[in-house]
Scaffold this motif. Structure first.
Motif, short mmCIF file in Angstrom:
data_model
loop_
_atom_site.label_atom_id
_atom_site.label_comp_id
_atom_site.label_asym_id
_atom_site.label_seq_id
_atom_site.Cartn_x
_atom_site.Cartn_y
_atom_site.Cartn_z
N ILE A 179 33.04 5.34 15.97
CA ILE A 179 34.36 4.75 16.22
C ILE A 179 35.37 5.43 15.30
O ILE A 179 35.19 5.43 14.08
CB ILE A 179 34.37 3.25 15.88
CG1 ILE A 179 33.25 2.50 16.62
CG2 ILE A 179 35.75 2.64 16.13
CD1 ILE A 179 33.60 1.89 17.92
N ASP A 180 36.41 6.01 15.90
CA ASP A 180 37.47 6.61 15.09
C ASP A 180 38.42 5.52 14.60
O ASP A 180 38.42 4.41 15.12
CB ASP A 180 38.26 7.62 15.94
CG ASP A 180 37.42 8.86 16.22
OD1 ASP A 180 36.48 9.12 15.43
OD2 ASP A 180 37.70 9.55 17.22
N ASP A 181 39.24 5.89 13.63
CA ASP A 181 40.20 4.93 13.08
C ASP A 181 41.20 4.50 14.18
O ASP A 181 41.43 5.25 15.13
CB ASP A 181 40.94 5.58 11.91
CG ASP A 181 41.58 4.54 11.02
OD1 ASP A 181 41.20 3.35 11.14
OD2 ASP A 181 42.45 4.90 10.22
N TYR A 182 41.75 3.34 14.02
CA TYR A 182 42.71 2.81 14.99
C TYR A 182 43.74 1.98 14.22
O TYR A 182 43.60 1.79 13.01
CB TYR A 182 41.99 1.96 16.05
CG TYR A 182 41.15 0.85 15.47
CD1 TYR A 182 39.82 1.05 15.12
CD2 TYR A 182 41.69 -0.41 15.24
CE1 TYR A 182 39.05 0.04 14.56
CE2 TYR A 182 40.93 -1.44 14.70
CZ TYR A 182 39.61 -1.20 14.36
OH TYR A 182 38.86 -2.20 13.81
N VAL A 193 46.22 -4.46 18.27
CA VAL A 193 45.27 -3.39 17.93
C VAL A 193 45.53 -2.26 18.93
O VAL A 193 45.47 -2.49 20.15
CB VAL A 193 43.82 -3.89 18.06
CG1 VAL A 193 42.83 -2.79 17.71
CG2 VAL A 193 43.59 -5.11 17.17
N THR A 194 45.86 -1.08 18.42
CA THR A 194 46.20 0.03 19.33
C THR A 194 45.48 1.31 18.90
O THR A 194 44.87 1.37 17.83
CB THR A 194 47.72 0.32 19.32
OG1 THR A 194 48.12 0.52 17.96
CG2 THR A 194 48.51 -0.83 19.92
N ASP A 195 45.58 2.30 19.77
CA ASP A 195 45.04 3.64 19.50
C ASP A 195 43.53 3.62 19.29
O ASP A 195 43.00 4.37 18.47
CB ASP A 195 45.74 4.28 18.28
CG ASP A 195 47.20 4.49 18.55
OD1 ASP A 195 47.54 4.95 19.64
OD2 ASP A 195 48.02 4.16 17.67
N LEU A 196 42.88 2.77 20.04
CA LEU A 196 41.42 2.72 19.99
C LEU A 196 40.88 3.68 21.03
O LEU A 196 41.35 3.68 22.18
CB LEU A 196 40.98 1.33 20.44
CG LEU A 196 40.49 0.34 19.42
CD1 LEU A 196 40.34 -1.00 20.11
CD2 LEU A 196 39.15 0.81 18.89
N ALA A 213 42.01 1.95 24.40
CA ALA A 213 42.01 0.49 24.51
C ALA A 213 43.03 -0.09 23.54
O ALA A 213 43.31 0.50 22.48
CB ALA A 213 40.63 -0.06 24.21
N SER A 214 43.59 -1.23 23.92
CA SER A 214 44.49 -1.95 23.01
C SER A 214 44.31 -3.45 23.23
O SER A 214 43.99 -3.89 24.35
CB SER A 214 45.94 -1.55 23.25
OG SER A 214 46.33 -1.92 24.54
N TYR A 215 44.48 -4.19 22.16
CA TYR A 215 44.36 -5.66 22.24
C TYR A 215 45.65 -6.30 21.76
O TYR A 215 46.24 -5.85 20.78
CB TYR A 215 43.28 -6.17 21.28
CG TYR A 215 41.86 -5.87 21.66
CD1 TYR A 215 41.14 -6.73 22.47
CD2 TYR A 215 41.22 -4.74 21.16
CE1 TYR A 215 39.81 -6.47 22.79
CE2 TYR A 215 39.89 -4.47 21.48
CZ TYR A 215 39.20 -5.34 22.30
OH TYR A 215 37.89 -5.09 22.61
N ASP A 216 46.05 -7.36 22.44
CA ASP A 216 47.11 -8.23 21.94
C ASP A 216 46.49 -9.60 21.74
O ASP A 216 46.06 -10.24 22.71
CB ASP A 216 48.25 -8.33 22.96
CG ASP A 216 48.94 -6.98 23.13
OD1 ASP A 216 49.49 -6.48 22.13
OD2 ASP A 216 48.88 -6.42 24.23
#
Ligand code: FES
Ligand code: CO
Length: 325
Positions: A179-182, A193-196, A213-216
């Motif tokens: 998993i890269d940084d996000y 949460v963005t830039d996943l 992927a992004s989460y709100d």
């Protein structure tokens, strides 16, 4: 009555709108309280499941002339919760009207769901444009029962580290686990949460690819996930909300919206989702304690846990206690 003011003043799903049919009294449980839900005209009502006369449950009651009738002594309550008929004394008018009244709660119907607030609503439900957009195919899942805290179910939904293992060969692959940084940002609308970048198996081809992927995380128990292809205009939006039934019991409700339905037959999409849900329920129910620990010292963490660390910290700041340790 629950003393978690944050959750008490929030909206929670108690049923699908289509399950609250005229003439039917539905029993539900929310935040450890028994409620009855019934429909009066175009309004859905949610009441404390306790008759103010002698405390009987309304669950075995019935609806007559748009009143809910208590099964114990047949007293009828109108859609404001006031006692309007006592069969033993047809001419009797309650003089202490406040005590002849059922405890009622705020209700709204949105996204095909019945939402109840046990306290004073402080927030609007989030707008999910995809749910009103006819170009998206929409698929509903729920109720899905978890013998665990509602926060465990949300944290699992936010957790992409598990995808290569719990959903190996279905959504992810264990040989693509890095998993890269996000980015994680907290503001007055919640956590974003963005830039996943996540390795995911493509629904159509079965081939793996990195997707964005992004989460709100709008509210403690209401989240939206968007997954976008990096190469074509394909978006999957999941609106995910969890009902805190008890401290260690919860119900998941999910809308999935996709703009590429022509490429994935509905039964394939549904079957995969149900397999994935079963895998998630099994792993979440295995977690101990069943209540989510908000003390960050209770577990160890790795860099990619940043979204869940932020979530736990934010829950603590919000003053959430029900379903936590
Ligand atoms: Fe409900 Fe008496 S307990 S009418
Ligand atoms: Co999962």
């Amino acid at each position: 009555m629950v003393n978690d003011v944050t959750l008490k003043n929030d909206w929670h799903v108690v049923a699908k709108s289509e399950d609250v049919t005229p003439g039917k009294v539905l029993s539900v449980r929310l935040l450890g309280e028994d409620l009855v839900v019934w429909r009066s005209g175009d309004q859905v009502l949610a009441w404390e499941d306790r008759c103010p006369h002698r405390g009987a449950s309304f669950a075995q009651g019935w609806i007559k002339d748009d009143n809910l009738v208590c099964p114990y002594h047949g007293f009828a309550f109108n859609n404001s919760g006031n006692c309007v008929h006592v069969p033993a004394h047809p001419d009797w008018i309650p003089s202490t009207r406040s005590r002849a009244c059922v405890q009622t709660f705020h209700v709204q119907e949105r996204y095909g769901l019945v939402w109840v607030c046990l306290g004073t609503p402080q927030y609007e439900l989030p707008a999910i444009p995809e749910l009103d957009d006819p170009s998206y195919y929409k698929c509903f899942f729920g109720p899905i029962h978890y013998h665990s805290s509602a926060f465990r179910a949300i944290e699992n939904f936010l957790d992409f580290n598990h995808i290569p293992f719990v959903h190996d060969g279905r959504l992810g692959e264990s040989n693509h686990a890095t998993i890269d940084d996000y980015k994680v940002k907290v503001n007055s609308d919640g956590i974003h949460v963005t830039d996943l970048s996540v390795w995911q198996l493509n629904h159509e081809t079965g081939q793996g690819e990195y997707v964005s992927a992004s989460y709100d995380i709008f509210r403690p128990l209401t989240v939206c996930l968007r997954v976008r292809s990096k190469v074509v205009d394909e978006i999957m939006t999941m609106f995910f909300t969890v009902t805190p039934v008890e401290e260690e019991k919860s119900i998941v409700w999910r809308w999935s919206c996709i703009n590429y339905a022509d490429k994935v037959p509905e039964d394939v999409f549904r079957n995969l989702a149900h397999i994935v849900f079963d895998q998630d329920v099994a792993i979440v129910e295995s977690q101990r304690p069943r209540r989510i620990p908000l003390d960050l010292e209770a577990n160890f963490h790795v860099p990619s846990d940043r979204s869940s660390i932020t979530y736990r910290r934010w829950l603590k700041q919000q003053g959430v206690t029900f379903g936590t340790v």
